[in-house]
Design a protein around this motif. Structure first.
Motif, PDB file in Angstrom:
ATOM      1  N   GLY A 142       5.918   4.192  -5.738  1.00  8.84           N
ATOM      2  CA  GLY A 142       6.666   3.735  -6.902  1.00  8.84           C
ATOM      3  C   GLY A 142       6.073   4.271  -8.192  1.00  8.84           C
ATOM      4  O   GLY A 142       6.802   4.671  -9.114  1.00  8.84           O
ATOM      5  N   LEU A 143       4.736   4.280  -8.272  1.00  9.51           N
ATOM      6  CA  LEU A 143       4.072   4.829  -9.457  1.00  9.51           C
ATOM      7  C   LEU A 143       4.436   6.302  -9.626  1.00  9.51           C
ATOM      8  O   LEU A 143       4.794   6.755 -10.712  1.00  9.51           O
ATOM      9  CB  LEU A 143       2.550   4.673  -9.343  1.00  9.51           C
ATOM     10  CG  LEU A 143       1.985   3.288  -9.625  1.00  9.51           C
ATOM     11  CD1 LEU A 143       0.481   3.272  -9.371  1.00  9.51           C
ATOM     12  CD2 LEU A 143       2.277   2.864 -11.054  1.00  9.51           C
ATOM     13  N   ALA A 144       4.342   7.050  -8.506  1.00  3.38           N
ATOM     14  CA  ALA A 144       4.649   8.482  -8.574  1.00  3.38           C
ATOM     15  C   ALA A 144       6.099   8.701  -8.988  1.00  3.38           C
ATOM     16  O   ALA A 144       6.400   9.545  -9.841  1.00  3.38           O
ATOM     17  CB  ALA A 144       4.371   9.131  -7.220  1.00  3.38           C
ATOM     18  N   MET A 145       6.997   7.912  -8.385  1.00  2.00           N
ATOM     19  CA  MET A 145       8.417   8.085  -8.700  1.00  2.00           C
ATOM     20  C   MET A 145       8.725   7.685 -10.143  1.00  2.00           C
ATOM     21  O   MET A 145       9.587   8.278 -10.797  1.00  2.00           O
ATOM     22  CB  MET A 145       9.288   7.268  -7.738  1.00  2.00           C
ATOM     23  CG  MET A 145       9.369   7.856  -6.341  1.00  2.00           C
ATOM     24  SD  MET A 145      10.242   6.775  -5.195  1.00  2.00           S
ATOM     25  CE  MET A 145      11.933   6.994  -5.745  1.00  2.00           C
ATOM     26  N   GLY A 146       8.021   6.665 -10.618  1.00  2.00           N
ATOM     27  CA  GLY A 146       8.277   6.219 -11.981  1.00  2.00           C
ATOM     28  C   GLY A 146       7.690   7.167 -13.011  1.00  2.00           C
ATOM     29  O   GLY A 146       8.249   7.361 -14.086  1.00  2.00           O
ATOM     30  N   LEU A 147       6.547   7.774 -12.669  1.00  2.95           N
ATOM     31  CA  LEU A 147       5.860   8.619 -13.648  1.00  2.95           C
ATOM     32  C   LEU A 147       6.428  10.030 -13.701  1.00  2.95           C
ATOM     33  O   LEU A 147       6.526  10.631 -14.762  1.00  2.95           O
ATOM     34  CB  LEU A 147       4.359   8.688 -13.329  1.00  2.95           C
ATOM     35  CG  LEU A 147       3.568   7.425 -13.657  1.00  2.95           C
ATOM     36  CD1 LEU A 147       2.162   7.524 -13.082  1.00  2.95           C
ATOM     37  CD2 LEU A 147       3.519   7.190 -15.155  1.00  2.95           C
ATOM     38  N   SER A 148       6.788  10.563 -12.517  1.00  2.00           N
ATOM     39  CA  SER A 148       7.264  11.942 -12.476  1.00  2.00           C
ATOM     40  C   SER A 148       8.751  11.977 -12.198  1.00  2.00           C
ATOM     41  O   SER A 148       9.222  11.431 -11.203  1.00  2.00           O
ATOM     42  CB  SER A 148       6.507  12.716 -11.386  1.00  2.00           C
ATOM     43  OG  SER A 148       7.316  13.759 -10.906  1.00  2.00           O
ATOM     44  N   ARG A 149       9.476  12.645 -13.083  1.00  2.00           N
ATOM     45  CA  ARG A 149      10.918  12.728 -12.899  1.00  2.00           C
ATOM     46  C   ARG A 149      11.265  13.499 -11.636  1.00  2.00           C
ATOM     47  O   ARG A 149      12.190  13.157 -10.913  1.00  2.00           O
ATOM     48  CB  ARG A 149      11.556  13.410 -14.112  1.00  2.00           C
ATOM     49  CG  ARG A 149      12.587  12.521 -14.779  1.00  2.00           C
ATOM     50  CD  ARG A 149      13.309  13.245 -15.882  1.00  2.00           C
ATOM     51  NE  ARG A 149      14.361  14.091 -15.354  1.00  2.00           N
ATOM     52  CZ  ARG A 149      15.042  14.967 -16.095  1.00  2.00           C
ATOM     53  NH1 ARG A 149      14.755  15.110 -17.362  1.00  2.00           N
ATOM     54  NH2 ARG A 149      15.992  15.690 -15.570  1.00  2.00           N
ATOM     55  N   LEU A 191       0.825  -1.205   0.000  1.00  2.00           N
ATOM     56  CA  LEU A 191       0.000   0.000   0.000  1.00  2.00           C
ATOM     57  C   LEU A 191       0.863   1.261   0.000  1.00  2.00           C
ATOM     58  O   LEU A 191       0.489   2.290  -0.559  1.00  2.00           O
ATOM     59  CB  LEU A 191      -0.904  -0.008   1.250  1.00  2.00           C
ATOM     60  CG  LEU A 191      -2.392   0.260   1.010  1.00  2.00           C
ATOM     61  CD1 LEU A 191      -2.941  -0.721  -0.008  1.00  2.00           C
ATOM     62  CD2 LEU A 191      -3.159   0.164   2.316  1.00  2.00           C
ATOM     63  N   LEU A 192       2.010   1.185   0.686  1.00  2.00           N
ATOM     64  CA  LEU A 192       2.922   2.330   0.706  1.00  2.00           C
ATOM     65  C   LEU A 192       3.786   2.364  -0.552  1.00  2.00           C
ATOM     66  O   LEU A 192       3.991   3.420  -1.165  1.00  2.00           O
ATOM     67  CB  LEU A 192       3.839   2.250   1.938  1.00  2.00           C
ATOM     68  CG  LEU A 192       3.170   2.368   3.302  1.00  2.00           C
ATOM     69  CD1 LEU A 192       4.158   2.042   4.403  1.00  2.00           C
ATOM     70  CD2 LEU A 192       2.616   3.774   3.477  1.00  2.00           C
TER      71      LEU A 192
END
Lengths: 276, 274, 257
Positions: free
Chosen positions: A100-107, A94-95
């Motif tokens: 991970g999505l945010a880090m992968g999507l936004s540089r 959940l964390l």
């Protein structure tokens, strides 16, 4: 491939199925043979040392397993450890998955958070035990925290790698169809990252299962790690070995479960079965 | 049908090869294949993809055993790989951990080809072969630092360093771009020694699916059918040696290419739709 | 400002913010026990100057290296054998797969029973932990050797054993390297866990090492600043070990990209 009559093809398919079963049976036979050889060697060494504390015979261990299973003690501790793992894995996922999505999507997010992660990651979950003992004391919270921490990093890294590894052309293809950004994330990026995420989940399960034993050994009043340590202090080696075997069996079943989940969620991924 | 000049070096007699994969119907890759190759001859096998060309070559190399018939070198049955028959593989098969010198000298250092050879003689032969293919200056480079054409040259130098009697080449130029390919065809004929007498040349069996390449290189072209692979025709290529760009431009060259294409057009078409 | 400088600034912003928040919260809490970044730095200087921390790390490292060496010496040849012979693999694989899910720390009680609470038990745990990643990666490396390379070597007339030495081993080396790196990581984790557990359960004693040191700081004096110093040291050593191994592998494989 030459085209045969449908009936011949069906026959072929049956033959293939039979062959596969035979091969499965043969592999199972080899497995039994190897393990039998192992137990025989063990029994001989045990008989030779004749010290039931140092090395009990396999029969004594099987008897201990039977007795611990009969009075449900084996399943009680296994159930507690398993529940802790499932709980910590859910918290960890959940964390880790949204982050991970945010880090992968936004540089930008990636660049801000990444160094902090890289600083914390080499500090193994187990190294947190003394500090966590102070903060949480002995109980459920300590193993939960340690396991969540241990499982968090593989899941996070797998999610980031999955998102960053999405084929650029798939996203471009969706954009040329005029699909909005949000839909691209939910319908293209996440499905494309899913196989990598499932592999990460397997690694997370393995990491948190390793941590559970250490955490319970030191800081919990129940669970498989606790039971192993308890019987060691009583010098009841057959029981110690019984619980060690249970740790292995349950660890294996957990991995099997995650792999089944992976096949269910990502039937298109070919490597869902391969070992990490 | 083609004619044999000189003594027979390699002989494939009624060769068949089937693969019995567990859990699948057996595949007949090659069926009743008969072919003689003369000493010093450059023989090219052409055919559509999947026609069993590589299987034939593997049997000549000794990597595969035939299920029927016999494969012989100088009258002796071929049962396993040996240094008398050198193989050049389609995807180069260079050892990534060896530099150019190490790759070229691999067989001399570790195989029987270098037995009884002093280390300085070995080093000299390796250097000669590197010079022969025009790679001097690149001796210390690793394969991943080389272009496709250069890798192919390394593979050729490695083949020549072992001094095999027979060169077996499995689509060695297939992965190259068109220009590099033409250049390496010329080089190949030069290194093979096309201006020498046939008795002092090495025997070559060369596989390709490119018809113009086959006609340019070959003394004879063997045309194969698709699965099961059979010999469809043997065609003499009477073009004069040494061959060069003028050969490619000649009417005779064009006519031969057309003829071979007409033989395999139907097969090739079928191969693309099944 | 250049792009790289901006990236460094972004990367530093969160750790710095967290440290400041920690320091502020700690000062506001007015508790003696509350660890503070400034106190952690002071404690680190103390522990390094007194030689306690370097000594503990060296103790742990010597065990890791010993256990790692034992694991490599067994796992690499075994893995090569399993990877190049189907028969060996079929017969040995059940054993490997049966013991692999058993975490190294789970066999600690047995190790203590058999070898006592000293170095020998710790080395056994480390060897057990490192064995599985090394053997599994070696097997997959040896099995994954490009078959054309094997054929090329055999057309040059090389005997089988020579092919294993000259083709299988170098071709499997990158995979073996991955196994060694993973193995080193779990070995380091295992030694910390083993020393901690020995400290916690086996009545302490002179087993030493960084894990034991951490537990002593918890059990006897609750010096949280010092515990955090140890945690950071565990992380730094893990990074250093991996960097060292990566360097060694790069030197060993000059052909790799």
């Amino acid at each position: 491939m030459a085209t045969g009559a449908p009936a011949a093809r069906a026959n072929d398919r049956i033959a293939i199925g039979v062959l596969r079963h035979l091969r499965g049976a043969a592999a199972f036979f080899v497995y039994l043979r190897t393990m039998l050889a192992f137990f025989v060697v063990w029994a001989i060494i045990a008989w030779w040392t004749s010290n039931s504390v140092l090395l009990p015979s396999p029969l004594a261990v099987f008897a201990a397993i039977g007795q611990l299973a009969a009075d449900l003690e084996l399943f009680f501790h296994a159930g507690i450890s398993f529940a802790r793992m499932v709980g910590s894995l859910m918290i960890g996922a959940l964390l880790a998955i949204p982050l991970g999505l945010a880090m992968g999507l936004s540089r930008t997010v990636g660049e801000v958070v990444d160094p902090t992660i890289e600083v914390l990651r080499p500090i193994s979950g187990i190294a947190w035990i003394p500090l966590a003992l102070f903060i949480f004391g002995i109980g459920n919270a300590l193993p939960l925290f340690i396991m969540t921490y241990a499982g968090f990093f593989p899941i996070l890294l797998g999610t980031i790698a999955g998102v960053r590894g999405v084929d650029r052309r798939l996203i471009d293809a969706a954009r040329t169809m005029g699909i909005p950004q949000r839909t691209i994330v939910t319908r293209v990026v996440i499905p494309a990252a899913l196989p990598s995420l499932m592999v990460a989940l397997r690694l997370g399960v393995a990491a948190s299962w390793t941590a559970v034993v250490a955490a319970e050994l030191i800081g919990a009043p129940s669970g498989l790690g606790y039971a192993v340590e308890w019987y060691r202090e009583l010098l009841a080696t057959p029981q110690v070995m019984a619980f060690i075997a249970m740790i292995g069996v349950l660890g294996y079943l957990c991995d099997l479960g995650v792999r089944a989940l992976a096949r269910l969620f990502t039937p298109w991924a070919s490597d869902a079965r391969s070992a990490p | 049908m083609g004619t044999i000049n000189g003594s027979i070096k390699l002989r494939l007699a009624h060769v068949g090869k089937r693969f019995d994969a567990a859990g699948r119907a057996a595949t007949v890759a090659v069926d009743d294949f008969t072919l003689d190759v003369a000493q010093g001859e450059f023989l090219v096998i052409v055919g559509p993809s999947g026609c069993g060309k590589t299987t034939v070559l593997n049997m000549l190399a000794g990597l595969d055993r035939p299920s029927a018939g016999s494969v012989t070198l100088d009258g002796r049955e071929i049962t396993r790989p040996g240094p008398a028959r050198g193989v050049m593989f389609q995807d180069y098969a260079l050892f990534p951990w060896q530099n150019v010198r190490g790759n070229v000298g691999f067989g001399l250092k570790h195989g029987p080809a270098g037995a009884g050879l002093a280390s300085d003689a070995r080093a000299r032969r390796v250097q000669d072969c590197i010079d022969l293919v025009g790679l001097n200056g690149a001796e210390d480079k690793y394969p991943h630092q080389l272009s496709g054409g250069m890798r192919q040259r390394v593979a050729l130098a490695r083949l020549m360093a072992n001094e095999p009697e027979v060169l077996l080449m499995d689509e060695p130029l297939a992965a190259l771009d068109a220009q590099t390919r033409l250049i390496l065809q010329d080089e190949l004929l030069r290194i093979w020694g096309q201006d020498r007498a046939q008795s002092s040349r090495r025997t070559v069996v060369f596989i390709t699916h490119a018809i113009d390449e086959a006609v340019f290189l070959a003394d004879r072209v063997a045309v194969m059918t698709t699965r099961p692979g059979r010999l469809k025709a043997l065609i003499d290529v009477p073009l004069a040696r040494p061959r060069n760009d003028a050969t490619r431009a000649s009417a005779e060259f064009q006519a031969l290419s057309q003829h071979i294409w007409s033989l395999i057009r139907d097969e090739a078409y079928r191969a693309t739709v099944t | 400002m250049s792009d790289a400088a901006l990236r460094v600034m972004r990367g530093l912003s969160l750790p710095i913010a967290l440290l400041i928040a920690w320091q502020a919260a700690g000062l506001a809490a007015h508790s003696v026990r509350m660890p503070l970044p400034t106190h952690v730095v002071a404690a680190a200087a103390d522990l390094v100057r007194s030689g306690e921390l370097p000594l503990a790390i060296l103790q742990s490292l010597s065990r890791v290296f010993a256990g790692f060496a034992v694991a490599s010496v067994i796992a690499i040849p075994l893995g090569l054998l399993m990877g190049s012979s189907r028969g060996v693999e079929r017969n040995v694989d059940p054993l490997v797969e049966s013991f692999r899910p058993i975490a190294a720390i789970a066999i600690l009680p047995l190790a203590i029973l058999w070898l006592g609470t000293g170095t020998a038990a710790a080395v056994m745990i480390v060897a057990y932990a490192a064995f599985f990643p090394i053997v599994i990666n070696t097997v997959s490396g040896a099995k994954g050797v490009n078959s054309t390379l094997l054929r090329a070597a055999s057309t040059m007339g090389l005997p089988r054993l020579r092919i294993i030495r000259t083709v299988v081993v170098p071709a499997a080396l990158p995979a073996i390297g991955v196994g060694l790196r993973i193995g080193m990581g779990v070995a380091w984790t295992a030694i910390v866990a083993a020393e901690l557990a020995v400290g916690a359960k086996a009545g302490g004693g002179g087993s030493g090492g960084i894990g034991q040191m951490m537990f002593v700081f918890y059990a006897y004096s609750i010096e949280l600043n010092r515990i955090i110093v140890c945690m950071v040291a565990v992380g730094l050593v893990a990074l250093a070990l991996d960097a060292l191994l990566r360097l060694a592998l790069r030197l060993l494989m000059p052909w790799a990209r």
